[in-house]
Write an enzyme that holds these catalytic residues in place. Structure first.
Site, PDB file in Angstrom:
ATOM      1  N   ASP A  34       0.827  -1.224   0.000  1.00 29.42           N
ATOM      2  CA  ASP A  34       0.000   0.000   0.000  1.00 29.42           C
ATOM      3  C   ASP A  34       0.852   1.261   0.000  1.00 29.42           C
ATOM      4  O   ASP A  34       0.356   2.358   0.255  1.00 29.42           O
ATOM      5  CB  ASP A  34      -0.949  -0.003   1.205  1.00 29.42           C
ATOM      6  CG  ASP A  34      -0.181  -0.085   2.517  1.00 29.42           C
ATOM      7  OD1 ASP A  34       1.081  -0.106   2.491  1.00 29.42           O
ATOM      8  OD2 ASP A  34      -0.818  -0.132   3.581  1.00 29.42           O
ATOM      9  N   GLU A  36       3.151   2.173   2.131  1.00 27.38           N
ATOM     10  CA  GLU A  36       3.685   2.653   3.405  1.00 27.38           C
ATOM     11  C   GLU A  36       5.150   2.242   3.502  1.00 27.38           C
ATOM     12  O   GLU A  36       5.573   1.240   2.920  1.00 27.38           O
ATOM     13  CB  GLU A  36       2.880   2.069   4.576  1.00 27.38           C
ATOM     14  CG  GLU A  36       1.531   2.744   4.728  1.00 27.38           C
ATOM     15  CD  GLU A  36       0.741   2.231   5.920  1.00 27.38           C
ATOM     16  OE1 GLU A  36       1.181   1.278   6.597  1.00 27.38           O
ATOM     17  OE2 GLU A  36      -0.358   2.776   6.159  1.00 27.38           O
ATOM     18  N   GLN A  92       5.840  28.867   5.740  1.00 24.83           N
ATOM     19  CA  GLN A  92       4.574  29.169   6.440  1.00 24.83           C
ATOM     20  C   GLN A  92       4.953  29.299   7.925  1.00 24.83           C
ATOM     21  O   GLN A  92       4.691  28.413   8.741  1.00 24.83           O
ATOM     22  CB  GLN A  92       3.555  28.045   6.196  1.00 24.83           C
ATOM     23  CG  GLN A  92       2.203  28.246   6.870  1.00 24.83           C
ATOM     24  CD  GLN A  92       1.280  29.234   6.169  1.00 24.83           C
ATOM     25  OE1 GLN A  92       1.417  29.483   4.979  1.00 24.83           O
ATOM     26  NE2 GLN A  92       0.353  29.825   6.916  1.00 24.83           N
ATOM     27  N   HIS A 124      14.498  29.517   6.476  1.00 21.97           N
ATOM     28  CA  HIS A 124      13.937  30.689   5.792  1.00 21.97           C
ATOM     29  C   HIS A 124      13.999  31.935   6.684  1.00 21.97           C
ATOM     30  O   HIS A 124      14.324  33.029   6.211  1.00 21.97           O
ATOM     31  CB  HIS A 124      12.513  30.389   5.336  1.00 21.97           C
ATOM     32  CG  HIS A 124      11.956  31.490   4.514  1.00 21.97           C
ATOM     33  ND1 HIS A 124      12.577  31.957   3.380  1.00 21.97           N
ATOM     34  CD2 HIS A 124      10.853  32.260   4.682  1.00 21.97           C
ATOM     35  CE1 HIS A 124      11.880  32.957   2.878  1.00 21.97           C
ATOM     36  NE2 HIS A 124      10.837  33.158   3.645  1.00 21.97           N
ATOM     37  N   ASP A 161      15.745  40.404  -2.881  1.00 24.42           N
ATOM     38  CA  ASP A 161      14.860  41.169  -1.986  1.00 24.42           C
ATOM     39  C   ASP A 161      15.646  41.529  -0.734  1.00 24.42           C
ATOM     40  O   ASP A 161      16.771  41.050  -0.531  1.00 24.42           O
ATOM     41  CB  ASP A 161      13.579  40.391  -1.649  1.00 24.42           C
ATOM     42  CG  ASP A 161      13.837  39.011  -1.078  1.00 24.42           C
ATOM     43  OD1 ASP A 161      14.881  38.834  -0.407  1.00 24.42           O
ATOM     44  OD2 ASP A 161      13.019  38.109  -1.294  1.00 24.42           O
ATOM     45  N   LYS A 184      11.252  43.434  -3.532  1.00 19.77           N
ATOM     46  CA  LYS A 184      10.270  42.516  -4.122  1.00 19.77           C
ATOM     47  C   LYS A 184       8.983  42.517  -3.302  1.00 19.77           C
ATOM     48  O   LYS A 184       9.032  42.569  -2.082  1.00 19.77           O
ATOM     49  CB  LYS A 184      10.883  41.107  -4.121  1.00 19.77           C
ATOM     50  CG  LYS A 184       9.966  40.012  -4.564  1.00 19.77           C
ATOM     51  CD  LYS A 184      10.671  38.662  -4.522  1.00 19.77           C
ATOM     52  CE  LYS A 184      10.430  37.911  -3.236  1.00 19.77           C
ATOM     53  NZ  LYS A 184      10.998  36.582  -3.194  1.00 19.77           N
ATOM     54  N   ASP A 210      20.105  33.736  -3.223  1.00 16.85           N
ATOM     55  CA  ASP A 210      18.869  33.673  -2.432  1.00 16.85           C
ATOM     56  C   ASP A 210      18.907  32.393  -1.592  1.00 16.85           C
ATOM     57  O   ASP A 210      19.740  31.507  -1.831  1.00 16.85           O
ATOM     58  CB  ASP A 210      17.644  33.675  -3.364  1.00 16.85           C
ATOM     59  CG  ASP A 210      16.401  34.266  -2.690  1.00 16.85           C
ATOM     60  OD1 ASP A 210      16.428  34.491  -1.468  1.00 16.85           O
ATOM     61  OD2 ASP A 210      15.411  34.507  -3.400  1.00 16.85           O
ATOM     62  N   SER A 214      12.240  28.372  -5.846  1.00 14.76           N
ATOM     63  CA  SER A 214      11.114  27.437  -5.956  1.00 14.76           C
ATOM     64  C   SER A 214      10.571  27.481  -7.382  1.00 14.76           C
ATOM     65  O   SER A 214      11.023  26.735  -8.255  1.00 14.76           O
ATOM     66  CB  SER A 214      10.047  27.782  -4.915  1.00 14.76           C
ATOM     67  OG  SER A 214       8.966  26.893  -5.038  1.00 14.76           O
ATOM     68  N   GLY A 216      11.089  29.815  -9.440  1.00 14.15           N
ATOM     69  CA  GLY A 216      12.067  30.544 -10.270  1.00 14.15           C
ATOM     70  C   GLY A 216      11.581  31.943 -10.629  1.00 14.15           C
ATOM     71  O   GLY A 216      12.306  32.710 -11.271  1.00 14.15           O
TER      72      GLY A 216
HETATM   73  C1  R5P Z   1      11.325  34.253  -0.326  1.00 13.13           C
HETATM   74  O1  R5P Z   1      11.283  35.049   0.623  1.00 13.13           O
HETATM   75  C2  R5P Z   1      12.505  33.404  -0.595  1.00 13.13           C
HETATM   76  O2  R5P Z   1      13.667  33.951  -0.073  1.00 13.13           O
HETATM   77  C3  R5P Z   1      12.696  33.158  -2.080  1.00 13.13           C
HETATM   78  O3  R5P Z   1      12.952  34.397  -2.707  1.00 13.13           O
HETATM   79  C4  R5P Z   1      11.474  32.532  -2.677  1.00 13.13           C
HETATM   80  O4  R5P Z   1      11.071  31.419  -1.931  1.00 13.13           O
HETATM   81  C5  R5P Z   1      11.722  32.138  -4.110  1.00 13.13           C
HETATM   82  O5  R5P Z   1      10.535  31.609  -4.619  1.00 13.13           O
HETATM   83  P1  R5P Z   1      10.281  31.547  -6.174  1.00 13.13           P
HETATM   84  O6  R5P Z   1      11.455  30.855  -6.816  1.00 13.13           O
HETATM   85  O7  R5P Z   1       9.013  30.771  -6.311  1.00 13.13           O
HETATM   86  O8  R5P Z   1      10.126  32.960  -6.663  1.00 13.13           O
END
Ligand code: R5P
Length: 285
Positions: A34, A36, A92, A124, A161, A184, A210, A214, A216
């Site tokens: 299944d 797991e 989050q 983060h 940012d 940003k 950065d 994620s 991009g």
């Molecule tokens: C946001 O505060 C993070 O430092 C990255 O800038 C963010 O997670 C990048 O996400 P994405 O690639 O989706 O723009």
């Protein structure tokens, strides 16, 4: 000291074993019909200090970490240190709207149940460490990324940012080049806006740094802005390369000549090893 490499972090585990002359613990795993997960520790780790290394991304890997922690506890380890190269769910880190969970706290509390100490890389936000109910520490990949970038003849480091400004400053000190930042605003998970700003990028080789790439979107917008300001070559670099969806295509079509991430998340762009920043935590063992 005994080290277990979860399936996200086998290479880091091997690097640490080599650097620290520690033993790599043998484990076996399989999937039940299944789907797991079954895991088993094959070596005797009773009364030992055991270090588990596992990135908590994607979701299945969090379950793997919980099972490894429980197996180590059940096997009678004296002390459990969990190294989380990339701590998923960290973005989050508060309730942005009523009814939401504080996901970073939820994950941190569960990891704390079967561990004595946690070490993570470029979380983060640093205050996420306080969500763990056990001592939690972080290290940064910036020195390793900067060492890599130093070989690329970079004239300027750019933070996409204000949150990444300290990283850019730190990298520029190591590389001995200029730095700048952009402003940003995040509209939603996939959309961002960058405030127009004059950058002194004319004919320069620029590296953007950065913590996470994620979708991009952040990097792609930053590259476009740099290009408008006359940048010659643009390299993008990050600690945690999630590269969700078509992120790589987005970065390449925006004009990135190279994409660099560390091995906190293993993938084709993991060109920088994180282990040199983790080993100092264990030098006294
Ligand atoms: C946001 O505060 C993070 O430092 C990255 O800038 C963010 O997670 C990048 O996400 P994405 O690639 O989706 O723009």
């Amino acid at each position: 000291m005994y080290i277990i490499g979860g399936t996200t972090s086998e290479k880091i585990a091997k690097d640490l074993c080599k650097d620290l002359e520690a033993s790599l613990v043998k484990t076996t795993s399989k999937r039940f019909p299944d789907d797991e997960l079954y895991i088993r520790i094959l070596d005797d780790i009773s009364k030992k200090h055991v270090v588990i290394i596992q990135t908590t991304y994607p979701d299945q890997k969090i379950i793997e970490l919980f099972l490894l922690q429980d197996a180590v506890k059940e096997a009678g380890a004296k002390k459990i240190t969990v190294v989380i190269p990339y701590l998923g769910y960290a973005r989050q880190d508060k309730k942005f709207k009523d009814g939401e969970p504080v996901s970073a706290k939820a994950i941190a509390k569960l990891i704390s149940l079967n561990a004595d100490k946690v070490i993570t890389v470029d979380p983060h936000k640093e205050y996420i460490l306080d969500f763990f109910t056990i001592p939690a520490f972080s290290c940064s990949a910036v020195p390793e990324i900067a060492k890599y970038l130093k070989r690329k003849k970079i004239d300027m480091i750019l933070a996409p940012d204000k949150g990444a400004l300290d990283r850019a400053k730190k990298a520029s000190t190591i590389i001995k080049c200029d730095f700048d930042y952009m402003e940003k605003t995040r509209i939603d998970g996939e959309t961002i806006e960058i405030k127009p700003k004059k950058l002194d990028a004319e004919n320069k080789n620029v590296a953007i740094i950065d913590d996470i790439i994620s979708t991009g979107g952040t990097m792609a917008k930053s590259i476009q802005h740099l290009k408008k300001n006359g940048a010659k070559k643009v390299i993008v670099s990050c600690t945690h390369g999630l590269f969700a969806g078509d992120a790589i295509k987005k970065l390449k079509s925006a004009g990135a000549i190279e994409i660099i991430s560390t091995d906190t998340i293993q993938g084709p762009y993991s060109k920088v090893k994180i282990s040199p920043q983790i080993t100092p935590f264990f030098n006294n063992y």
